[in-house]
Write a protein that holds these residues in place. Structure first.
Motif, PDB file in Angstrom:
ATOM      1  N   LEU A   1       0.851  -1.181   0.000  1.00 38.39           N
ATOM      2  CA  LEU A   1       0.000   0.000   0.000  1.00 38.39           C
ATOM      3  C   LEU A   1       0.893   1.239   0.000  1.00 38.39           C
ATOM      4  CD1 LEU A   1      -2.770  -1.046   2.563  1.00 38.39           C
ATOM      5  CD2 LEU A   1      -2.742  -1.333   0.081  1.00 38.39           C
ATOM      6  N   ASN A   2       0.392   2.345  -0.543  1.00 37.97           N
ATOM      7  CA  ASN A   2       1.282   3.497  -0.707  1.00 37.97           C
ATOM      8  C   ASN A   2       0.709   4.836  -0.232  1.00 37.97           C
ATOM      9  OD1 ASN A   2      -0.590   3.943  -2.733  1.00 37.97           O
ATOM     10  ND2 ASN A   2       0.918   4.310  -4.344  1.00 37.97           N
ATOM     11  N   VAL A   3      -0.465   4.839   0.405  1.00 34.33           N
ATOM     12  CA  VAL A   3      -1.033   6.091   0.912  1.00 34.33           C
ATOM     13  C   VAL A   3      -1.653   5.858   2.283  1.00 34.33           C
ATOM     14  CG1 VAL A   3      -2.733   7.917   0.569  1.00 34.33           C
ATOM     15  CG2 VAL A   3      -1.533   6.981  -1.404  1.00 34.33           C
ATOM     16  N   LEU A   4      -1.211   6.645   3.270  1.00 32.56           N
ATOM     17  CA  LEU A   4      -1.886   6.674   4.568  1.00 32.56           C
ATOM     18  C   LEU A   4      -2.738   7.936   4.616  1.00 32.56           C
ATOM     19  CD1 LEU A   4      -2.357   5.577   7.448  1.00 32.56           C
ATOM     20  CD2 LEU A   4      -0.478   7.064   8.196  1.00 32.56           C
ATOM     21  N   HIS A   5      -4.031   7.761   4.583  1.00 29.50           N
ATOM     22  CA  HIS A   5      -4.964   8.880   4.755  1.00 29.50           C
ATOM     23  C   HIS A   5      -5.105   9.083   6.260  1.00 29.50           C
ATOM     24  CE1 HIS A   5      -9.359  10.467   4.058  1.00 29.50           C
ATOM     25  NE2 HIS A   5      -8.666  11.209   4.915  1.00 29.50           N
ATOM     26  N   TRP A   6      -4.430  10.100   6.763  1.00 26.72           N
ATOM     27  CA  TRP A   6      -4.394  10.350   8.213  1.00 26.72           C
ATOM     28  C   TRP A   6      -5.507  11.331   8.563  1.00 26.72           C
ATOM     29  CZ3 TRP A   6       0.500  12.385  11.262  1.00 26.72           C
ATOM     30  CH2 TRP A   6       0.235  12.310  12.634  1.00 26.72           C
ATOM     31  N   HIS A   7      -6.584  10.784   9.096  1.00 25.05           N
ATOM     32  CA  HIS A   7      -7.715  11.597   9.562  1.00 25.05           C
ATOM     33  C   HIS A   7      -7.325  12.129  10.943  1.00 25.05           C
ATOM     34  CE1 HIS A   7     -12.002  12.713   9.459  1.00 25.05           C
ATOM     35  NE2 HIS A   7     -11.999  12.458  10.764  1.00 25.05           N
ATOM     36  N   VAL A   8      -6.650  13.271  10.943  1.00 22.70           N
ATOM     37  CA  VAL A   8      -5.959  13.728  12.148  1.00 22.70           C
ATOM     38  C   VAL A   8      -6.938  14.203  13.220  1.00 22.70           C
ATOM     39  CG1 VAL A   8      -4.133  15.209  13.038  1.00 22.70           C
ATOM     40  CG2 VAL A   8      -4.063  14.464  10.656  1.00 22.70           C
ATOM     41  N   VAL A   9      -7.845  15.094  12.856  1.00 26.05           N
ATOM     42  CA  VAL A   9      -8.715  15.731  13.851  1.00 26.05           C
ATOM     43  C   VAL A   9     -10.174  15.593  13.443  1.00 26.05           C
ATOM     44  CG1 VAL A   9      -6.896  17.383  14.381  1.00 26.05           C
ATOM     45  CG2 VAL A   9      -8.693  18.012  12.773  1.00 26.05           C
ATOM     46  N   ASP A  10     -11.038  15.727  14.447  1.00 25.71           N
ATOM     47  CA  ASP A  10     -12.482  15.693  14.207  1.00 25.71           C
ATOM     48  C   ASP A  10     -13.143  16.313  15.435  1.00 25.71           C
ATOM     49  OD1 ASP A  10     -15.254  14.693  13.507  1.00 25.71           O
ATOM     50  OD2 ASP A  10     -14.108  13.658  11.955  1.00 25.71           O
ATOM     51  N   SER A  11     -14.452  16.123  15.568  1.00 21.56           N
ATOM     52  CA  SER A  11     -15.174  16.719  16.694  1.00 21.56           C
ATOM     53  C   SER A  11     -14.709  16.178  18.032  1.00 21.56           C
ATOM     54  CB  SER A  11     -16.683  16.463  16.535  1.00 21.56           C
ATOM     55  OG  SER A  11     -17.233  17.334  15.568  1.00 21.56           O
ATOM     56  N   GLN A  12     -14.247  14.927  18.038  1.00 20.33           N
ATOM     57  CA  GLN A  12     -13.929  14.281  19.308  1.00 20.33           C
ATOM     58  C   GLN A  12     -12.657  14.823  19.965  1.00 20.33           C
ATOM     59  OE1 GLN A  12     -15.100  12.801  16.650  1.00 20.33           O
ATOM     60  NE2 GLN A  12     -17.041  12.016  17.445  1.00 20.33           N
TER      61      GLN A  12
ATOM     62  N   ARG B   1     -16.195  20.317  16.866  1.00 19.91           N
ATOM     63  CA  ARG B   1     -16.546  20.504  18.280  1.00 19.91           C
ATOM     64  C   ARG B   1     -15.292  20.616  19.159  1.00 19.91           C
ATOM     65  NH1 ARG B   1     -15.668  20.597  22.997  1.00 19.91           N
ATOM     66  NH2 ARG B   1     -17.163  20.253  24.683  1.00 19.91           N
ATOM     67  N   SER B   2     -14.237  19.866  18.810  1.00 15.70           N
ATOM     68  CA  SER B   2     -13.007  19.892  19.616  1.00 15.70           C
ATOM     69  C   SER B   2     -12.367  21.281  19.642  1.00 15.70           C
ATOM     70  CB  SER B   2     -12.000  18.876  19.079  1.00 15.70           C
ATOM     71  OG  SER B   2     -11.681  19.137  17.724  1.00 15.70           O
ATOM     72  N   TRP B   3     -12.612  22.084  18.605  1.00 16.69           N
ATOM     73  CA  TRP B   3     -12.062  23.438  18.578  1.00 16.69           C
ATOM     74  C   TRP B   3     -12.599  24.296  19.727  1.00 16.69           C
ATOM     75  CZ3 TRP B   3     -10.061  26.198  13.816  1.00 16.69           C
ATOM     76  CH2 TRP B   3      -9.567  25.296  12.866  1.00 16.69           C
ATOM     77  N   TYR B   4     -13.778  23.955  20.204  1.00 17.47           N
ATOM     78  CA  TYR B   4     -14.410  24.740  21.270  1.00 17.47           C
ATOM     79  C   TYR B   4     -13.531  24.792  22.512  1.00 17.47           C
ATOM     80  CZ  TYR B   4     -17.762  26.077  24.891  1.00 17.47           C
ATOM     81  OH  TYR B   4     -18.395  26.699  25.945  1.00 17.47           O
ATOM     82  N   ASP B   5     -12.808  23.699  22.776  1.00 26.32           N
ATOM     83  CA  ASP B   5     -11.947  23.658  23.961  1.00 26.32           C
ATOM     84  C   ASP B   5     -10.735  24.574  23.821  1.00 26.32           C
ATOM     85  OD1 ASP B   5     -13.579  21.725  25.192  1.00 26.32           O
ATOM     86  OD2 ASP B   5     -12.590  20.124  24.061  1.00 26.32           O
TER      87      ASP B   5
ATOM     88  N   SER C   1     -22.142  17.858  18.346  1.00 28.43           N
ATOM     89  CA  SER C   1     -22.261  18.898  17.324  1.00 28.43           C
ATOM     90  C   SER C   1     -21.289  20.034  17.599  1.00 28.43           C
ATOM     91  CB  SER C   1     -23.693  19.430  17.291  1.00 28.43           C
ATOM     92  OG  SER C   1     -24.019  20.054  18.532  1.00 28.43           O
ATOM     93  N   GLY C   2     -20.997  20.792  16.559  1.00 27.40           N
ATOM     94  CA  GLY C   2     -20.097  21.940  16.676  1.00 27.40           C
ATOM     95  C   GLY C   2     -19.498  22.284  15.326  1.00 27.40           C
ATOM     96  N   GLN C   3     -19.630  23.553  14.939  1.00 21.50           N
ATOM     97  CA  GLN C   3     -19.089  24.017  13.668  1.00 21.50           C
ATOM     98  C   GLN C   3     -18.344  25.335  13.859  1.00 21.50           C
ATOM     99  OE1 GLN C   3     -22.711  23.361  13.686  1.00 21.50           O
ATOM    100  NE2 GLN C   3     -22.215  21.244  13.262  1.00 21.50           N
TER     101      GLN C   3
END
Length: 307
Positions: free
Chosen positions: A187-198, A251-255, A278-280
């Motif tokens: 395999l040749n690509v790591l899709h790193w989903h770094v951040v999210d709401s959590q 949502r994590s940005w809220y902190d 939720s959080g945008q």
């Protein structure tokens, strides 16, 4: 059940994925305890370490087929003592169009293994295939069904795996093991989903407030951690493509920056988000764009991503 299912598979031995074309013989050779490796042509700076890594993998391997082949490979006194590697291009950039093709030959006369590729990344794939040919039998490492002639190239230029470190934090060593497993499967690509709401588990030097948005101080990837992983992946022919969710899933940005987030932790979350919490980001707040500029500038420099 598994042994039965394995008997239904074509006899491709341990090679994965199946190469584009291959031919094989009926003779088993022994692999020398110390393989002499020679290089022809330019090579990227990681290739020497890659050869040593695969020599260690082969030496430590105790693999033998779980289901014996229904074909016969006759023992011989032939010993493969050398591996010759030939590279055409000095291009060490890794991208969607990188040539990963290679040819692999294991011959009886002379008794030698050869890998030829346009790029050093093709050599990496050839080394993986070579290691998969080796079996452990009666205290020795052998290569059955010689001579081998393999020509291989990827069917797809993007062969990826997604890893979500926002919902589930993975230590650096765990991500390295994942990258190793990816290399074993070409395999040749790591899709790193770094951040999210959590959570927001990565250091941004110009925005230290984000450190408060991680699950805990121990669950943060430092700048050095990220650079280490990028290099570790590159040395295995793997690109890292990061994902930073905006403007939703924040949502994590809220902190860290409560002033630029809206609709946070709404009880009726389904009216505001695809999943809780939720959080945008607030598009009416100019500070939102200032923070985004700092984030993108810092992360582009650290991750060195080219699109």
């Amino acid at each position: 059940l598994l042994p039965f299912l394995l008997t239904l598979l074509p006899s491709i031995f341990g090679i994965w994925p199946l190469p584009s074309t291959l031919s094989r013989g009926t003779v088993t050779v022994t692999l020398g305890s110390k393989l002499e490796v020679s290089f022809i042509g330019p090579q990227c700076d990681f290739l020497g370490d890659a050869v040593q890594r695969y020599q260690g993998l082969i030496k430590g391997s105790r693999y033998f087929p779980p289901v014996p082949s229904n074909q016969t490979s006759s023992p011989s006194s032939t010993v493969i003592q050398s591996l010759e590697i030939a590279v055409v291009s000095a291009d060490c950039s890794l991208g969607l169009t990188t040539d990963e093709s290679y040819t692999l030959q294991v011959t009886l006369s002379p008794p030698v293994a050869t890998i030829a590729a346009k790029t050093s990344f093709g050599v990496l794939r050839g080394l993986e295939t070579f290691s998969q040919l080796v079996e452990y039998k009666k205290g020795e490492h052998v290569i059955p069904f010689c001579p081998w002639s393999i020509r291989d190239k990827p069917l797809h230029p993007h062969r990826g795996l997604l890893l979500d470190t926002s919902r589930n934090f993975f230590p650096v060593e765990a991500i390295k093991r994942t990258l190793d497993a990816m290399a074993y499967n070409k395999l040749n690509v790591l899709h790193w989903h770094v951040v999210d709401s959590q959570s927001f588990p990565i250091e941004v030097e110009s925005l230290p407030q984000f450190l408060k948005a991680a699950y805990s101080p121990e669950m943060i990837y430092s700048k050095q951690d990220v650079q280490t992983l990028i290099r570790y992946a590159y040395e295995r022919g793997i690109r890292v493509i990061p994902e930073f969710d905006v403007p939703g899933h924040t949502r994590s940005w809220y902190d860290a920056f409560p002033e630029v987030t809206v609709c946070v932790d709404e009880p009726q979350w389904s009216l505001f988000a695809a999943e809780p919490p939720s959080g945008q980001l607030d598009p009416t707040n100019n500070q939102t764009y200032t923070i985004l500029q700092h984030l993108l500038r810092d992360m582009t420099g650290v991750l060195k991503v080219k699109f």
